[in-house]
Design a protein around this motif. Structure first.
Motif, PDB file in Angstrom:
ATOM      1  N   MET A  85      -9.452 -25.661  23.916  1.00  0.00           N
ATOM      2  CA  MET A  85      -9.292 -26.250  24.406  1.00  0.00           C
ATOM      3  C   MET A  85      -8.927 -28.265  23.950  1.00  0.00           C
ATOM      4  N   TYR A  86     -10.012 -28.058  22.720  1.00  0.00           N
ATOM      5  CA  TYR A  86      -9.798 -29.587  22.657  1.00  0.00           C
ATOM      6  C   TYR A  86      -9.125 -29.722  21.446  1.00  0.00           C
ATOM      7  N   ALA A  87      -8.110 -30.308  20.931  1.00  0.00           N
ATOM      8  CA  ALA A  87      -8.422 -30.574  19.544  1.00  0.00           C
ATOM      9  C   ALA A  87      -9.035 -30.961  18.998  1.00  0.00           C
ATOM     10  N   PRO A  88      -9.716 -30.793  17.680  1.00  0.00           N
ATOM     11  CA  PRO A  88     -10.417 -32.237  17.041  1.00  0.00           C
ATOM     12  C   PRO A  88      -9.976 -32.852  16.480  1.00  0.00           C
ATOM     13  N   SER A  89     -10.616 -34.298  17.006  1.00  0.00           N
ATOM     14  CA  SER A  89     -10.383 -35.551  16.801  1.00  0.00           C
ATOM     15  C   SER A  89     -11.544 -36.408  16.480  1.00  0.00           C
ATOM     16  N   ALA A  90     -12.147 -36.435  14.982  1.00  0.00           N
ATOM     17  CA  ALA A  90     -13.230 -37.133  14.111  1.00  0.00           C
ATOM     18  C   ALA A  90     -12.932 -38.134  13.443  1.00  0.00           C
ATOM     19  N   LEU A  91     -12.747 -39.487  13.378  1.00  0.00           N
ATOM     20  CA  LEU A  91     -12.678 -39.888  12.363  1.00  0.00           C
ATOM     21  C   LEU A  91     -13.519 -41.358  11.047  1.00  0.00           C
ATOM     22  N   VAL A  92     -13.827 -41.460  10.301  1.00  0.00           N
ATOM     23  CA  VAL A  92     -14.700 -42.551   9.662  1.00  0.00           C
ATOM     24  C   VAL A  92     -13.299 -43.496   9.912  1.00  0.00           C
ATOM     25  N   VAL A  93     -13.842 -44.432  10.430  1.00  0.00           N
ATOM     26  CA  VAL A  93     -13.046 -45.536  10.122  1.00  0.00           C
ATOM     27  C   VAL A  93     -14.239 -47.281   9.261  1.00  0.00           C
ATOM     28  N   ALA A 121     -19.236 -49.578   8.241  1.00  0.00           N
ATOM     29  CA  ALA A 121     -18.327 -48.408   8.632  1.00  0.00           C
ATOM     30  C   ALA A 121     -19.077 -47.584   9.701  1.00  0.00           C
ATOM     31  N   VAL A 122     -18.144 -46.854   9.868  1.00  0.00           N
ATOM     32  CA  VAL A 122     -18.610 -46.125  11.879  1.00  0.00           C
ATOM     33  C   VAL A 122     -17.825 -44.841  12.068  1.00  0.00           C
ATOM     34  N   THR A 123     -18.183 -43.720  12.697  1.00  0.00           N
ATOM     35  CA  THR A 123     -18.051 -42.683  13.181  1.00  0.00           C
ATOM     36  C   THR A 123     -16.843 -42.487  14.727  1.00  0.00           C
ATOM     37  N   LEU A 124     -15.943 -41.699  14.534  1.00  0.00           N
ATOM     38  CA  LEU A 124     -14.907 -42.162  16.074  1.00  0.00           C
ATOM     39  C   LEU A 124     -14.383 -41.038  16.749  1.00  0.00           C
ATOM     40  N   PRO A 181     -15.258 -39.123  24.529  1.00  0.00           N
ATOM     41  CA  PRO A 181     -15.070 -40.954  23.083  1.00  0.00           C
ATOM     42  C   PRO A 181     -16.943 -40.297  22.689  1.00  0.00           C
ATOM     43  N   GLY A 182     -16.901 -41.127  21.282  1.00  0.00           N
ATOM     44  CA  GLY A 182     -18.608 -40.455  21.271  1.00  0.00           C
ATOM     45  C   GLY A 182     -18.385 -41.588  19.577  1.00  0.00           C
ATOM     46  N   GLY A 183     -19.434 -41.782  19.116  1.00  0.00           N
ATOM     47  CA  GLY A 183     -19.468 -41.901  17.581  1.00  0.00           C
ATOM     48  C   GLY A 183     -20.552 -43.181  17.213  1.00  0.00           C
ATOM     49  N   THR A 184     -20.383 -43.660  15.879  1.00  0.00           N
ATOM     50  CA  THR A 184     -21.253 -44.938  16.755  1.00  0.00           C
ATOM     51  C   THR A 184     -20.300 -46.555  16.843  1.00  0.00           C
ATOM     52  N   HIS A 185     -19.001 -45.492  16.768  1.00  0.00           N
ATOM     53  CA  HIS A 185     -17.981 -46.828  17.018  1.00  0.00           C
ATOM     54  C   HIS A 185     -18.504 -47.878  18.204  1.00  0.00           C
ATOM     55  N   PRO A 186     -18.515 -49.042  17.323  1.00  0.00           N
ATOM     56  CA  PRO A 186     -18.755 -49.703  19.211  1.00  0.00           C
ATOM     57  C   PRO A 186     -17.551 -50.146  20.327  1.00  0.00           C
ATOM     58  N   ALA A 187     -16.913 -49.557  20.372  1.00  0.00           N
ATOM     59  CA  ALA A 187     -16.049 -49.341  21.812  1.00  0.00           C
ATOM     60  C   ALA A 187     -15.140 -48.056  21.578  1.00  0.00           C
ATOM     61  N   PRO A 188     -16.138 -46.847  21.295  1.00  0.00           N
ATOM     62  CA  PRO A 188     -15.852 -45.455  21.385  1.00  0.00           C
ATOM     63  C   PRO A 188     -14.319 -45.305  22.789  1.00  0.00           C
TER      64      PRO A 188
END
Length: 147
Positions: free
Chosen positions: A39-47, A63-66, A72-79
């Motif tokens: 249902m959801y294709a994986p979408s996860a990045l390290v920026v 460095a943050v995760t997105l 939307p989630g992760g440690t990015h300030p505006a996911p």
């Protein structure tokens, strides 16, 4: 000690059998067609933002995760905003590093390199861009690298 090892072995075997049974389902009627996607294709990045012209040899400043799927989630300030930009631009992230029209920066050479590494909609993504100086990074149009 042997009874603990033997119990763990039996428990592992039982869990594997349960998992296989759950995967098997109720028969061929429940089987997904060949080549079906989840249902959801994986979408996860390290920026990351690195001081210097080379991300591999520079000093990582931030460095943050997105994560963009399923939400939307992760440690990015505006996911949410970063995921929206990714959806709009796909893997071609050069549009996110373009400077805003009304911002002027000095011409000093104090390079800052941004990277986005991971998986976007199930495909490998590795993007690197070097700004001439931190002003260039702050003057860019995108939210993705505004960490």
């Amino acid at each position: 000690m042997r009874s603990i090892t033997r119990s763990l072995g039996l428990a592992s075997g039982a869990m594997a059998l349960t998992a296989l049974t759950a995967l098997a389902g109720t028969g061929a009627a429940d089987a997904a067609p060949s080549g079906a996607q989840s249902m959801y294709a994986p979408s996860a990045l390290v920026v990351s933002v690195t001081a210097g012209p080379d991300a591999a040899r520079g000093t990582v400043l931030r460095a943050v995760t997105l994560v963009c799927a399923p939400r939307p989630g992760g440690t990015h300030p505006a996911p949410a905003a970063a995921c929206s930009e990714l959806k709009a631009n796909g893997p071609a992230l050069d549009a996110l590093t373009a400077p805003r029209a009304n911002v002027r920066c000095t011409r000093e050479w104090d390079p800052v390199t941004v990277t986005a590494d991971g998986v976007w909609q199930g495909r490998r993504l590795s993007y690197t861009y070097t700004f001439a100086n931190p002003c260039g990074l702050h003057a860019s149009t995108g939210v993705l690298f505004g960490i």
